[in-house]
Design a protein around this motif. Structure first.
Motif, mmCIF file in Angstrom:
data_model
loop_
_atom_site.group_PDB
_atom_site.id
_atom_site.type_symbol
_atom_site.label_atom_id
_atom_site.label_comp_id
_atom_site.label_asym_id
_atom_site.label_seq_id
_atom_site.Cartn_x
_atom_site.Cartn_y
_atom_site.Cartn_z
ATOM 1 N N PHE A 158 41.293 35.528 36.062
ATOM 2 C CA PHE A 158 42.843 35.396 36.756
ATOM 3 C C PHE A 158 43.618 36.412 36.108
ATOM 4 C CE2 PHE A 158 40.290 31.616 37.194
ATOM 5 C CZ PHE A 158 41.078 30.858 38.645
ATOM 6 N N GLU A 159 44.914 36.843 36.857
ATOM 7 C CA GLU A 159 45.679 37.650 36.201
ATOM 8 C C GLU A 159 46.490 37.350 35.052
ATOM 9 O OE1 GLU A 159 45.651 40.980 36.885
ATOM 10 O OE2 GLU A 159 43.808 40.638 38.302
ATOM 11 N N GLY A 160 46.954 38.326 34.241
ATOM 12 C CA GLY A 160 47.914 37.916 33.348
ATOM 13 C C GLY A 160 49.141 37.486 33.723
ATOM 14 N N ASN A 161 50.111 36.822 33.169
ATOM 15 C CA ASN A 161 51.474 36.113 33.659
ATOM 16 C C ASN A 161 52.357 36.934 32.919
ATOM 17 O OD1 ASN A 161 51.411 34.620 31.059
ATOM 18 N ND2 ASN A 161 50.470 33.003 32.037
ATOM 19 N N GLY A 162 52.285 37.845 32.019
ATOM 20 C CA GLY A 162 53.332 38.348 31.208
ATOM 21 C C GLY A 162 53.281 37.919 30.026
ATOM 22 N N VAL A 163 52.955 36.857 29.701
ATOM 23 C CA VAL A 163 53.042 36.008 28.234
ATOM 24 C C VAL A 163 51.588 36.079 27.496
ATOM 25 C CG1 VAL A 163 53.402 33.876 27.013
ATOM 26 C CG2 VAL A 163 54.856 34.475 29.046
ATOM 27 N N ASN A 164 50.666 35.916 28.587
ATOM 28 C CA ASN A 164 49.087 35.903 28.093
ATOM 29 C C ASN A 164 48.377 37.132 28.230
ATOM 30 O OD1 ASN A 164 48.198 35.864 30.720
ATOM 31 N ND2 ASN A 164 47.584 33.894 30.745
ATOM 32 N N ASP A 165 49.061 38.402 28.274
ATOM 33 C CA ASP A 165 48.253 39.439 28.629
ATOM 34 C C ASP A 165 47.615 40.084 27.371
ATOM 35 O OD1 ASP A 165 49.774 39.376 30.887
ATOM 36 O OD2 ASP A 165 50.695 41.172 30.701
ATOM 37 N N GLY A 166 48.234 39.675 26.163
ATOM 38 C CA GLY A 166 47.667 40.203 24.707
ATOM 39 C C GLY A 166 46.413 39.338 24.705
ATOM 40 N N TYR A 167 46.609 37.900 24.721
ATOM 41 C CA TYR A 167 45.503 36.863 24.886
ATOM 42 C C TYR A 167 44.298 37.373 25.629
ATOM 43 C CZ TYR A 167 42.916 32.622 25.715
ATOM 44 O OH TYR A 167 42.227 31.535 25.860
ATOM 45 N N LEU A 168 44.421 37.841 26.933
ATOM 46 C CA LEU A 168 43.504 38.332 27.576
ATOM 47 C C LEU A 168 42.987 39.577 27.193
ATOM 48 C CD1 LEU A 168 44.964 37.420 31.150
ATOM 49 C CD2 LEU A 168 43.233 36.167 29.882
ATOM 50 N N GLU A 169 43.649 40.635 26.530
ATOM 51 C CA GLU A 169 43.161 41.629 26.024
ATOM 52 C C GLU A 169 42.078 41.375 24.956
ATOM 53 O OE1 GLU A 169 42.824 44.942 23.624
ATOM 54 O OE2 GLU A 169 44.049 43.354 23.042
ATOM 55 N N THR A 170 42.676 40.366 24.117
ATOM 56 C CA THR A 170 41.764 39.957 22.876
ATOM 57 C C THR A 170 40.537 39.378 23.554
ATOM 58 O OG1 THR A 170 43.917 39.432 21.533
ATOM 59 C CG2 THR A 170 41.689 38.587 20.845
ATOM 60 N N LYS A 171 40.384 38.627 24.416
ATOM 61 C CA LYS A 171 39.312 38.077 24.689
ATOM 62 C C LYS A 171 38.425 39.058 25.497
ATOM 63 C CE LYS A 171 39.463 34.076 27.197
ATOM 64 N NZ LYS A 171 39.721 32.968 28.548
ATOM 65 N N ALA A 172 38.873 40.018 25.877
ATOM 66 C CA ALA A 172 37.999 41.264 26.426
ATOM 67 C C ALA A 172 37.656 41.917 25.206
ATOM 68 C CB ALA A 172 38.515 42.057 27.303
ATOM 69 N N ARG A 173 38.437 42.474 24.436
ATOM 70 C CA ARG A 173 38.113 43.473 23.381
ATOM 71 C C ARG A 173 37.485 42.768 22.214
ATOM 72 N NH1 ARG A 173 41.075 44.986 18.912
ATOM 73 N NH2 ARG A 173 42.920 43.662 19.641
ATOM 74 N N ARG A 174 37.725 41.757 21.631
ATOM 75 C CA ARG A 174 37.142 40.970 20.459
ATOM 76 C C ARG A 174 36.147 40.170 20.646
ATOM 77 N NH1 ARG A 174 40.960 40.502 15.584
ATOM 78 N NH2 ARG A 174 39.032 40.809 14.474
ATOM 79 N N PHE A 175 36.274 39.414 21.813
ATOM 80 C CA PHE A 175 35.185 38.283 22.172
ATOM 81 C C PHE A 175 34.265 38.913 23.239
ATOM 82 C CE2 PHE A 175 38.755 35.920 20.431
ATOM 83 C CZ PHE A 175 38.219 34.610 19.695
ATOM 84 N N GLY A 176 34.481 39.948 23.623
ATOM 85 C CA GLY A 176 33.376 40.414 24.608
ATOM 86 C C GLY A 176 33.361 40.060 25.902
ATOM 87 N N HIS A 177 34.425 39.211 26.358
ATOM 88 C CA HIS A 177 34.509 38.380 27.602
ATOM 89 C C HIS A 177 34.651 39.634 28.588
ATOM 90 C CE1 HIS A 177 36.121 34.225 26.695
ATOM 91 N NE2 HIS A 177 35.319 34.634 25.794
ATOM 92 N N LEU A 178 33.800 39.368 29.795
ATOM 93 C CA LEU A 178 33.592 40.406 31.019
ATOM 94 C C LEU A 178 34.783 40.322 31.921
ATOM 95 C CD1 LEU A 178 29.760 39.184 31.479
ATOM 96 C CD2 LEU A 178 30.651 41.159 30.203
#
Length: 378
Positions: free
Chosen positions: A356-376
């Motif tokens: 799901f697309e970021g909402n302007g508040v959780n953009d950093g959270y989603l980026e961390t999921k991809a970069r540090r947790f390896g989420h696809l």
């Protein structure tokens, strides 16, 4: 499950409950006994009981990642798995505890990284007591900060003080034994906005602890023999119920139900009581405070003394088996869920992206999921 294992599960659950209410417990094993109290909750009476049971000086026991923050330098630690399907940083560090800090209010501050610093600038490390790793594991099972006051003890002294005793072996076996004891305890038809024919099935382990839920979503055009969509969703009070913008949990929950209802195979949403990647709601709120101070979601969990992800996906596998679901199309972006289910004997026929697309508040959270947790997330 044999009766002795059920009794062992209940003993661990009771010990975790004792820690939560501020009472010390005894951890026993071939290496002797350790009297343990949670720094976050221990009461003045609890400290008195600990002192009376102790046969040596009390020390402060911290998870390595929390100790590294306190000591302001890296602390060697091992990386292990608390149970199949989990990734949990294991280990412990023992620090000498100045007598002036043997006070409930001071200990709560020592445990909580959002509170003031009270230890000396150069805290002194000391020898690791027996059952230290077990004590940390028990605190995590209680969803408390993994910071404990511990001291060597004897089993007879603990019995005299009427302290609950629990076997170290039973605590360490709990993450595997509890899911294996899950049983269906209730189910009902619960029409949902996006799935009018949904049913909810509740599961409970033999220790009588928290319940996990499975939401069964029938297809609008069912076709027998197809592999159902499955989502493993960890509860998120703030996102699922309140619509928090800090995460993407709410959209993932509702989006999964919508997709299952529209899919010819239908689906199962496994709703696990593992808030905050397994650290609990209170600790998740503490992690949010640390995130507001500049840490990302992974480092915030570690600053609390937890691993990056404390969840146990064996729970989900046992629930799916009980529902006779052995092959799944998994709605996830998380490779750990794919590996966790496979390790527990569930065949993942296909991964279905669930982004799901970021909402302007959780953009950093989603980026961390991809970069540090390896989420696809692509």
């Amino acid at each position: 499950m044999p009766d002795h294992r059920v009794l062992a599960l209940r003993a661990v659950h009771r010990a975790a409950s004792e820690l939560r209410r501020g009472t010390p417990v005894l951890i026993t094993g071939p290496d002797g006994a350790l009297v343990v109290a949670a720094a976050e909750t221990v009461s003045a009476r609890g400290l008195g009981d600990l002192s009376n049971a102790a046969r040596g000086p009390a020390v402060l026991l911290l998870a390595p990642v929390r100790a590294a923050a306190v000591l302001q330098r890296p602390v060697p630690q091992g990386l292990g798995a608390a149970a199949i399907g989990t990734a949990s940083e294991m280990g412990a560090v023992a620090l000498r505890l100045p007598p002036a800090l043997l006070d409930p209010a001071a200990l709560r501050s020592l445990a909580d990284p959002t509170a003031e610093r009270l230890l000396p600038e150069q805290p002194e490390r000391t020898a690791m007591p027996a059952h230290a790793l077990t004590a940390i594991a028990l605190a995590k099972l209680a969803r408390l900060l993994p910071a404990l006051v511990v001291a060597p003890a004897t089993e007879t002294t603990g019995a005299w003080l009427d302290l609950l005793s629990v076997s170290a072996a039973d605590v360490l076996a709990y993450p595997v034994d509890a899911p294996a004891s899950l049983a269906r305890v209730a189910e009902a038809r619960v029409p949902l906005e996006d799935a009018p024919e949904a049913r909810i099935v509740a599961f409970r382990a033999a220790d009588g602890g928290i319940e996990h839920l499975a939401i069964l979503v029938d297809s609008v055009a069912p076709q027998p023999g197809l592999v159902p969509l499955v989502r493993i969703h960890s509860e998120c009070f703030t996102g699922d119920l309140l619509g928090s913008l800090r995460c993407d949990c709410g959209p993932q929950l509702r989006g999964a139900i919508q997709r299952m209802a529209a899919d010819p195979a239908g689906g199962v949403l496994v709703y696990l009581a593992q808030e905050g990647r397994g650290i609990g709601l209170v600790n998740k709120l503490r992690a949010y405070t640390l995130q507001d101070q500049g840490l990302d979601t992974l480092d915030a969990n570690r600053a609390l003394g937890y691993g990056a992800d404390e969840r146990n996906f064996w729970v989900a596998a046992e629930m799916l088996r009980a529902l006779d679901v052995k092959r799944v199309r998994l709605l996830t972006n998380n490779p750990d869920k794919l590996a966790g289910l496979a390790a527990c004997g569930i065949t993942v026929e296909q991964r279905e992206a669930h982004q799901f697309e970021g909402n302007g508040v959780n953009d950093g959270y989603l980026e961390t999921k991809a970069r540090r947790f390896g989420h696809l997330l692509t």
